[in-house]
Design a protein around this motif. Sequence first.
Motif, mmCIF file in Angstrom:
data_model
loop_
_atom_site.group_PDB
_atom_site.id
_atom_site.type_symbol
_atom_site.label_atom_id
_atom_site.label_comp_id
_atom_site.label_asym_id
_atom_site.label_seq_id
_atom_site.Cartn_x
_atom_site.Cartn_y
_atom_site.Cartn_z
ATOM 1 N N ASN A 268 2.110 -12.239 -4.821
ATOM 2 C CA ASN A 268 1.857 -10.815 -5.038
ATOM 3 C C ASN A 268 1.342 -10.606 -6.459
ATOM 4 O OD1 ASN A 268 1.837 -8.029 -5.150
ATOM 5 N ND2 ASN A 268 4.072 -7.809 -5.163
ATOM 6 N N LEU A 269 0.036 -10.433 -6.600
ATOM 7 C CA LEU A 269 -0.559 -10.234 -7.923
ATOM 8 C C LEU A 269 -0.302 -8.840 -8.484
ATOM 9 C CD1 LEU A 269 -2.251 -12.637 -6.706
ATOM 10 C CD2 LEU A 269 -4.132 -11.823 -8.130
ATOM 11 N N ALA B 69 2.568 -6.847 -8.472
ATOM 12 C CA ALA B 69 3.968 -6.409 -8.574
ATOM 13 C C ALA B 69 4.151 -5.296 -9.595
ATOM 14 C CB ALA B 69 4.856 -7.604 -8.925
ATOM 15 N N GLN B 70 3.308 -5.277 -10.636
ATOM 16 C CA GLN B 70 3.406 -4.249 -11.670
ATOM 17 C C GLN B 70 2.397 -3.125 -11.458
ATOM 18 O OE1 GLN B 70 6.004 -4.648 -13.682
ATOM 19 N NE2 GLN B 70 6.319 -6.588 -12.569
ATOM 20 N N SER B 71 1.794 -3.086 -10.296
ATOM 21 C CA SER B 71 0.759 -2.100 -10.016
ATOM 22 C C SER B 71 1.324 -0.691 -9.915
ATOM 23 C CB SER B 71 0.064 -2.462 -8.698
ATOM 24 O OG SER B 71 -0.735 -1.409 -8.234
ATOM 25 N N GLU B 72 0.467 0.277 -10.157
ATOM 26 C CA GLU B 72 0.805 1.680 -9.932
ATOM 27 C C GLU B 72 1.057 1.945 -8.449
ATOM 28 O OE1 GLU B 72 -2.112 5.375 -10.006
ATOM 29 O OE2 GLU B 72 -1.658 4.717 -12.049
ATOM 30 N N ASN B 73 0.467 1.160 -7.577
ATOM 31 C CA ASN B 73 0.682 1.286 -6.141
ATOM 32 C C ASN B 73 2.015 0.628 -5.782
ATOM 33 O OD1 ASN B 73 0.611 1.429 -3.388
ATOM 34 N ND2 ASN B 73 -1.182 0.093 -3.119
ATOM 35 N N LYS B 74 3.007 1.428 -5.550
ATOM 36 C CA LYS B 74 4.368 0.913 -5.390
ATOM 37 C C LYS B 74 4.638 0.290 -4.029
ATOM 38 C CE LYS B 74 5.467 1.739 -9.546
ATOM 39 N NZ LYS B 74 5.543 0.582 -10.463
ATOM 40 N N ILE B 75 3.624 0.197 -3.167
ATOM 41 C CA ILE B 75 3.825 -0.568 -1.934
ATOM 42 C C ILE B 75 3.965 -2.046 -2.280
ATOM 43 C CG2 ILE B 75 1.452 -1.186 -1.292
ATOM 44 C CD1 ILE B 75 4.092 0.369 1.060
ATOM 45 N N HIS B 76 3.599 -2.416 -3.510
ATOM 46 C CA HIS B 76 3.739 -3.798 -3.977
ATOM 47 C C HIS B 76 5.028 -4.004 -4.773
ATOM 48 C CE1 HIS B 76 -0.247 -4.195 -2.484
ATOM 49 N NE2 HIS B 76 -0.760 -3.386 -3.379
ATOM 50 N N ASP B 77 5.934 -3.027 -4.663
ATOM 51 C CA ASP B 77 7.256 -3.095 -5.285
ATOM 52 C C ASP B 77 8.302 -3.246 -4.178
ATOM 53 O OD1 ASP B 77 9.195 -2.302 -7.677
ATOM 54 O OD2 ASP B 77 9.755 -1.049 -5.964
ATOM 55 N N ASP B 78 9.243 -4.168 -4.364
ATOM 56 C CA ASP B 78 10.235 -4.453 -3.319
ATOM 57 C C ASP B 78 10.991 -3.203 -2.875
ATOM 58 O OD1 ASP B 78 9.825 -7.195 -2.912
ATOM 59 O OD2 ASP B 78 11.122 -7.743 -4.575
ATOM 60 N N GLY C 180 9.810 -6.436 2.117
ATOM 61 C CA GLY C 180 9.712 -6.447 0.660
ATOM 62 C C GLY C 180 8.324 -6.030 0.246
ATOM 63 N N ALA C 181 7.977 -6.282 -1.009
ATOM 64 C CA ALA C 181 6.666 -5.899 -1.530
ATOM 65 C C ALA C 181 5.555 -6.628 -0.787
ATOM 66 C CB ALA C 181 6.598 -6.216 -3.021
ATOM 67 N N LEU C 182 4.460 -5.919 -0.536
ATOM 68 C CA LEU C 182 3.335 -6.491 0.197
ATOM 69 C C LEU C 182 2.379 -7.212 -0.747
ATOM 70 C CD1 LEU C 182 4.487 -4.356 2.205
ATOM 71 C CD2 LEU C 182 2.112 -3.960 2.934
ATOM 72 N N VAL C 183 1.924 -8.369 -0.340
ATOM 73 C CA VAL C 183 0.802 -9.013 -1.014
ATOM 74 C C VAL C 183 -0.436 -8.171 -0.703
ATOM 75 C CG1 VAL C 183 -0.698 -11.060 -1.032
ATOM 76 C CG2 VAL C 183 1.800 -11.322 -0.950
ATOM 77 N N PRO C 184 -1.251 -7.822 -1.706
ATOM 78 C CA PRO C 184 -2.419 -6.965 -1.450
ATOM 79 C C PRO C 184 -3.359 -7.545 -0.400
ATOM 80 C CG PRO C 184 -2.012 -7.132 -3.815
ATOM 81 C CD PRO C 184 -1.093 -8.114 -3.152
ATOM 82 N N GLY C 185 -3.945 -6.649 0.383
ATOM 83 C CA GLY C 185 -4.885 -7.080 1.412
ATOM 84 C C GLY C 185 -6.072 -7.846 0.846
#
Length: 284
Positions: free
Chosen positions: A11-12, A14-23, A33-38
């Motif tokens: 998951n590159l 994890a600190q993104s503003e898009n919190k779908i990448h936050d657990d 858990g957090a999604l790996v970006p498409g």
Amino acid sequence: MAQSYEVLAHNLSAQSENKIHDDTVARRFGFTGALVPGVEVYAYACHPAVRRWGRAWLEHGTAECRFQSPVYDGDRVLVEAAEAGDGLALTVRRGETLCATGHAALPAAAPVPDPAAWSWRAPPANRPPASKEALAPGMVLGTAPLEVTPQLAADYLAAVREADPIYAREGLAHPGQVLRLCNQVLVQNVVLGPWIHVGSRVRMLAAARVGGILTARARVAENAERKGHRFVELDVLVVDGEGRRWRRSGTRRSGSRGRWRGNDGTIHKAGKAWMQAVATLRGH
């Protein structure tokens, strides 16, 4: 001949503003858990195409990828490719779960869009909330210039666990890194809640060089609600400013001269077009 490729997902964002990448936030929406970006799942799926056709695919190949189930950080992902018609049928799985399907091909080189025909708009200093008005069909959007330094390119290859030596050997940026600019079109222009990149159709126009300065010129193709979710479709052209800059004052230039001005007054010349993509993104 069928081929397979295994990669450890990371998951590159994890600190993104898009919190779908936050657990924590992703679990609130029912994910493990957090999604790996498409776009990184797309990057994994590119590997068999480059293995099959080499640099030619990076220069004028095509790909389509639809993301169906999440990939999580640390998943061992299997990418499989089988000859199908004029190209490769692609699947991405974690265990028995089908996460993505797609198709890659190497058609004859076609005319490249003229970057000057694609308008660009500087990202706003104060982004509005995402809405039907802020992302209305026909809206022109742009991203700030991104210099693909040798370090940035190497870091991305390591992050997506790319094993093909062609990128380092020939000084090329990974197509997943270029497609990330489609996400940046949204991130840099509006404030969003959690959202997911659900699919892309991509046409390579040239092999993107390390050292290039990339920007995305985008048009909102669709903004609609389906099954309780809002979907935004972007038509995006990624161009290289060729590293040349001019300091100018006055208003932004556009049209046939193919130049654009950033908020700092810097004029960039749009050079070669690298990629054209139609990206579909879904809000939660």
